[in-house]
Design an enzyme around this catalytic site. Structure first.
Site, PDB file in Angstrom:
ATOM      1  N   HIS A   1     -10.876  14.567  37.652  1.00 61.58           N
ATOM      2  CA  HIS A   1     -10.205  13.908  38.776  1.00 61.58           C
ATOM      3  C   HIS A   1      -9.604  12.589  38.325  1.00 61.58           C
ATOM      4  O   HIS A   1     -10.167  11.889  37.482  1.00 61.58           O
ATOM      5  CB  HIS A   1     -11.158  13.685  39.952  1.00 61.58           C
ATOM      6  CG  HIS A   1     -12.455  13.035  39.576  1.00 61.58           C
ATOM      7  ND1 HIS A   1     -13.492  13.732  38.985  1.00 61.58           N
ATOM      8  CD2 HIS A   1     -12.884  11.753  39.698  1.00 61.58           C
ATOM      9  CE1 HIS A   1     -14.507  12.902  38.774  1.00 61.58           C
ATOM     10  NE2 HIS A   1     -14.159  11.695  39.192  1.00 61.58           N
TER      11      HIS A   1
ATOM     12  N   ASP B   1     -11.644   9.132  48.545  1.00 57.55           N
ATOM     13  CA  ASP B   1     -12.980   9.009  47.963  1.00 57.55           C
ATOM     14  C   ASP B   1     -13.969   8.624  49.070  1.00 57.55           C
ATOM     15  O   ASP B   1     -13.678   7.760  49.911  1.00 57.55           O
ATOM     16  CB  ASP B   1     -12.965   7.942  46.857  1.00 57.55           C
ATOM     17  CG  ASP B   1     -14.207   7.990  45.985  1.00 57.55           C
ATOM     18  OD1 ASP B   1     -14.084   8.312  44.793  1.00 57.55           O
ATOM     19  OD2 ASP B   1     -15.304   7.684  46.502  1.00 57.55           O
TER      20      ASP B   1
ATOM     21  N   GLY C   1     -19.010   6.611  33.457  1.00 57.58           N
ATOM     22  CA  GLY C   1     -19.095   6.585  34.913  1.00 57.58           C
ATOM     23  C   GLY C   1     -18.740   7.884  35.609  1.00 57.58           C
ATOM     24  O   GLY C   1     -18.706   7.924  36.839  1.00 57.58           O
TER      25      GLY C   1
END
Ligand code: DGP
Length: 115
Positions: free
Chosen positions: A101, A31, A94
């Protein structure tokens, strides 16, 4: 592939990412905005917008994504200390990138409930 989808473009190699693992159905990469010492995203190669858009035909793929998250966590040394696999679904929960994912977070104590 969806041309305007960030994660489709990472899967296609058009946008750089630190790839941790890949196979014929999935790609795992770090990330860009890590929320823990280890923060890896596991995405299907196929474009599915969110968990809410997955159908019965995707059941095996969903299981595969979770197994890849566990495998990556194991290989990164988080089996004993623990890790978390999370799928944010919808903007209210969110989700900001609308290509399904699994977040895999590890390397620090994780609180519950999440924010
Ligand atoms: P979510 O908010 O659940 O949709 O998670 C999307 C994640 O994607 C977020 O934690 C940040 C990450 N991200 C956004 N843009 C990029 C990028 O260009 N590269 C990488 N590696 N991660 C990204």
């Amino acid at each position: 592939m969806e041309n305007n989808c960030l994660f489709c473009r990472i899967v296609a190699g058009e946008i750089a990412a630190e790839i941790i693992y890949s196979d014929e159905r999935s790609v795992a990469f770090r990330d860009i905005n890590p929320q823990a010492p280890t923060h890896v995203l596991v995405v299907p190669r196929e474009h599915i917008e969110s968990l809410d858009d997955a159908t019965q035909k995707d059941e095996a793929l969903l299981g595969h994504l979770l197994r890849v998250a566990a495998r990556v966590a194991n290989e990164m040394g988080h089996s004993e200390s623990g890790y978390r696999a999370v799928i944010n679904t919808g903007a209210g929960a969110g989700q900001s990138v609308f290509h399904l994912h699994v977040h895999m977070l590890g390397g620090r104590a994780l609180e519950w409930p999440p924010g």
